[in-house]
Write a protein that holds these residues in place. Structure first.
Motif, PDB file in Angstrom:
ATOM      1  N   LEU A  31      38.424 -20.372 -27.153  1.00 31.62           N
ATOM      2  CA  LEU A  31      39.544 -21.841 -26.274  1.00 31.62           C
ATOM      3  C   LEU A  31      40.648 -21.989 -27.804  1.00 31.62           C
ATOM      4  N   ASN A  32      41.071 -21.492 -28.742  1.00 31.74           N
ATOM      5  CA  ASN A  32      41.987 -21.485 -29.838  1.00 31.74           C
ATOM      6  C   ASN A  32      42.143 -22.984 -30.277  1.00 31.74           C
ATOM      7  N   ILE A  33      40.822 -22.227 -30.580  1.00 30.62           N
ATOM      8  CA  ILE A  33      40.740 -24.552 -31.584  1.00 30.62           C
ATOM      9  C   ILE A  33      39.343 -23.738 -32.510  1.00 30.62           C
ATOM     10  N   VAL A  34      39.745 -24.408 -33.394  1.00 32.96           N
ATOM     11  CA  VAL A  34      38.382 -24.453 -34.751  1.00 32.96           C
ATOM     12  C   VAL A  34      37.201 -24.650 -34.337  1.00 32.96           C
ATOM     13  N   GLN A  35      36.005 -23.372 -35.446  1.00 35.74           N
ATOM     14  CA  GLN A  35      35.170 -23.950 -34.483  1.00 35.74           C
ATOM     15  C   GLN A  35      34.987 -24.855 -35.406  1.00 35.74           C
ATOM     16  N   SER A  36      34.912 -25.953 -36.201  1.00 35.19           N
ATOM     17  CA  SER A  36      34.578 -26.650 -36.551  1.00 35.19           C
ATOM     18  C   SER A  36      34.653 -28.269 -35.150  1.00 35.19           C
ATOM     19  N   ALA A  37      35.986 -28.158 -34.939  1.00 35.88           N
ATOM     20  CA  ALA A  37      36.327 -29.275 -33.851  1.00 35.88           C
ATOM     21  C   ALA A  37      35.094 -29.042 -32.363  1.00 35.88           C
ATOM     22  N   LEU A  38      35.239 -27.273 -32.275  1.00 40.16           N
ATOM     23  CA  LEU A  38      33.626 -27.309 -31.536  1.00 40.16           C
ATOM     24  C   LEU A  38      32.123 -27.843 -31.594  1.00 40.16           C
ATOM     25  N   SER A  39      32.044 -27.646 -32.847  1.00 35.42           N
ATOM     26  CA  SER A  39      30.400 -27.429 -32.996  1.00 35.42           C
ATOM     27  C   SER A  39      30.500 -29.437 -33.047  1.00 35.42           C
ATOM     28  N   SER A  40      31.925 -29.937 -33.955  1.00 30.17           N
ATOM     29  CA  SER A  40      31.196 -31.391 -33.775  1.00 30.17           C
ATOM     30  C   SER A  40      31.469 -32.306 -32.389  1.00 30.17           C
ATOM     31  N   SER A  41      32.159 -31.452 -30.868  1.00 31.22           N
ATOM     32  CA  SER A  41      31.692 -31.716 -29.820  1.00 31.22           C
ATOM     33  C   SER A  41      30.935 -31.460 -28.966  1.00 31.22           C
ATOM     34  N   VAL A  42      30.771 -29.811 -29.351  1.00 24.28           N
ATOM     35  CA  VAL A  42      28.532 -30.229 -28.976  1.00 24.28           C
ATOM     36  C   VAL A  42      27.669 -31.428 -29.305  1.00 24.28           C
ATOM     37  N   ARG A  43      28.173 -31.426 -30.796  1.00 25.74           N
ATOM     38  CA  ARG A  43      26.870 -32.655 -31.340  1.00 25.74           C
ATOM     39  C   ARG A  43      27.425 -33.803 -30.557  1.00 25.74           C
ATOM     40  N   ALA A  44      28.681 -34.226 -30.328  1.00 22.01           N
ATOM     41  CA  ALA A  44      29.118 -35.362 -30.324  1.00 22.01           C
ATOM     42  C   ALA A  44      27.839 -35.331 -28.063  1.00 22.01           C
ATOM     43  N   LEU A  45      28.541 -34.408 -27.787  1.00 24.06           N
ATOM     44  CA  LEU A  45      27.836 -34.395 -26.118  1.00 24.06           C
ATOM     45  C   LEU A  45      26.487 -34.602 -26.502  1.00 24.06           C
ATOM     46  N   GLU A  46      25.546 -33.819 -27.368  1.00 26.64           N
ATOM     47  CA  GLU A  46      24.141 -34.520 -27.679  1.00 26.64           C
ATOM     48  C   GLU A  46      24.065 -35.538 -27.695  1.00 26.64           C
ATOM     49  N   GLU A  47      24.513 -35.972 -28.590  1.00 25.48           N
ATOM     50  CA  GLU A  47      24.617 -37.488 -28.965  1.00 25.48           C
ATOM     51  C   GLU A  47      24.327 -38.943 -27.809  1.00 25.48           C
ATOM     52  N   GLU A  48      25.942 -38.661 -27.263  1.00 20.05           N
ATOM     53  CA  GLU A  48      26.027 -39.327 -25.540  1.00 20.05           C
ATOM     54  C   GLU A  48      24.858 -39.222 -25.154  1.00 20.05           C
ATOM     55  N   LEU A  49      24.833 -37.593 -24.778  1.00 18.28           N
ATOM     56  CA  LEU A  49      24.037 -37.330 -23.108  1.00 18.28           C
ATOM     57  C   LEU A  49      21.835 -37.353 -24.397  1.00 18.28           C
ATOM     58  N   LYS A  50      21.756 -37.770 -25.293  1.00 13.21           N
ATOM     59  CA  LYS A  50      20.615 -38.145 -26.441  1.00 13.21           C
ATOM     60  C   LYS A  50      19.612 -36.445 -25.608  1.00 13.21           C
TER      61      LYS A  50
END
Length: 296
Positions: A31-50
Motif C-alpha cells: 500500500l506504500n504506507i508505514v506499517q504503524s499506520a496500517l496497524s492503527s487503522s486495523v485496531r480502530a476498525l476492530e474497536e468500531e466493529l467491537k
C-alpha cells in the motif's frame, strides 16, 4: 440513541490488504504506507466493529471468524466504490451516460438536427441519446425539472434558472400556392396578408408564438383556418391553396418549385432558435453536444 462511527473505505482497503498478505508489514509495503499506520487503522476498525478481526503472531496474521465475514463484505464494498468512481468518471469525460434532448417542431432547415445527432454519436458512441418533440412551454418545464438536458426552443426571455445560447436566426417569409392572389407580389404588408386564411401551428408549437406576437404588436387581427402540429402538414395545406403561412426562409426555398414566396415589407420577423439548459447544470454531456453545434 448511540451513534456508531462510520467505517471508512480506507480502513476496509487496509484490512483487505492485510488479510490477503497475512502480514501487516508486507501489506503496508504494497500500500506504500508505514506499517504503524496500517496497524492503527486495523485496531480502530476492530474497536468500531467491537470484534477481533485477526489472530496475530510474530510471523503472520490470520483472520478470525469475524474477520472472514468482514472480508467477504469488504471486497464487495470496495468493488462497488471502484465501480462508482469509474461510472462518474465515464460520465464527466463523456465516455458513457444519457443525454436527453427536446425540440420544437419546424426547426430551420439549415439546423440539421439528425446530422448533429449523427456527429455526436460518431464522437461519443457509448452515450445513449433520447429525443422528444413538444411545445416550447412543455419542453422548458422539462429542462427546469431536470428531465431534459437541452432543448431547442424559439427565442424567449429565459427565467434566471435557464441558460440559453442562440444557435439560429432566419427571416420569416410568406408562402402561398402559385395560383393565390398574393403569388405575384414580391413584398406584402401584415395588413395585406391578415385578410387571408392562415395555416398555423397549434398554440405553443413551432413559430406560432412569434407570429402571434408579430400581429399583436401591430394591433392587427388575422384569420386562422387550420392549426396543425407538424411542418409537413402545414406546407401541404398551403400547397393545396387552403391558406398562407409564415415560415423560415430556408423552408420556403425548399418548396420554391410549388409555392410562391413573398417578403414582409413593414415588419421584422425572425425565427430565432436557442438551445436551453439548466443554468445550474455543470454536466459534461450537454457541453459536448453544444461543442458539436459550434463546430457544425
Amino acid at each position: 440513541m448511540h451513534n456508531e462511527d462510520p467505517v471508512e473505505l480506507r480502513q476496509l482497503q487496509y484490512f483487505v490488504a492485510a488479510a490477503k498478505a497475512e502480514h501487516f508489514t508486507k501489506a503496508a509495503q504494497r500500500l506504500n504506507i508505514v506499517q504503524s499506520a496500517l496497524s492503527s487503522s486495523v485496531r480502530a476498525l476492530e474497536e468500531e466493529l467491537k470484534a477481533q478481526l485477526f489472530v496475530r503472531t510474530t510471523r503472520k496474521v490470520r483472520l478470525t471468524a469475524a474477520g472472514r465475514a468482514l472480508l467477504e463484505k469488504a471486497e464487495i464494498v470496495l468493488q462497488a466504490a471502484k465501480d462508482a468512481r469509474e461510472a462518474v468518471s465515464a460520465v464527466t469525460q463523456a465516455k458513457s451516460g444519457k443525454l436527453n434532448l427536446g425540440t420544437v417542431q419546424g426547426l430551420p432547415a439549415f439546423l440539421d438536427l439528425p446530422l448533429l445527432l449523427a456527429r455526436f454519436h460518431e464522437r461519443h458512441p457509448h452515450i445513449d441519446v433520447r429525443l422528444i418533440q413538444g411545445g416550447a412551454a412543455h419542453l422548458l418545464e422539462k429542462v427546469r425539472n431536470g428531465k431534459l438536458d437541452l432543448a431547442f426552443l424559439p427565442m424567449f426571455y429565459p427565467p434566471s434558472d435557464i441558460a440559453t445560447v442562440t444557435i439560429a436566426c432566419e427571416e420569416l417569409v410568406v408562402v402561398c400556392n402559385k395560383t393565390h392572389s398574393l403569388a405575384s407580389s414580391e413584398f406584402v404588408s401584415l395588413g395585406e396578408i391578415a385578410s387571408h386564411a392562415f395555416v398555423e401551428f397549434e398554440q405553443d408549437l413551432g413559430t406560432r408564438k412569434i407570429i402571434d406576437d408579430l400581429f399583436l404588436r401591430a394591433n392587427i387581427d388575422r384569420k386562422i383556418a387550420f392549426e396543425v402540429s407538424d411542418l409537413g402538414t402545414l406546407m401541404e395545406l398551403v400547397g393545396h391553396g387552403l391558406g398562407i403561412a409564415l415560415v423560415p426562409e430556408s423552408v420556403a426555398c425548399s418548396r420554391a418549385q410549388i409555392l410562391s414566396v413573398c417578403r414582409l415589407k413593414d415588419a421584422d420577423a425572425c425565427w430565432e432558435v436557442v438551445l436551453a439548459s439548466s443554468a445550474a447544470s455543470g454536466d459534461a454531456l450537454p457541453r459536448r453536444f453544444e461543442e458539436i453545434i459550434g463546430k457544425g
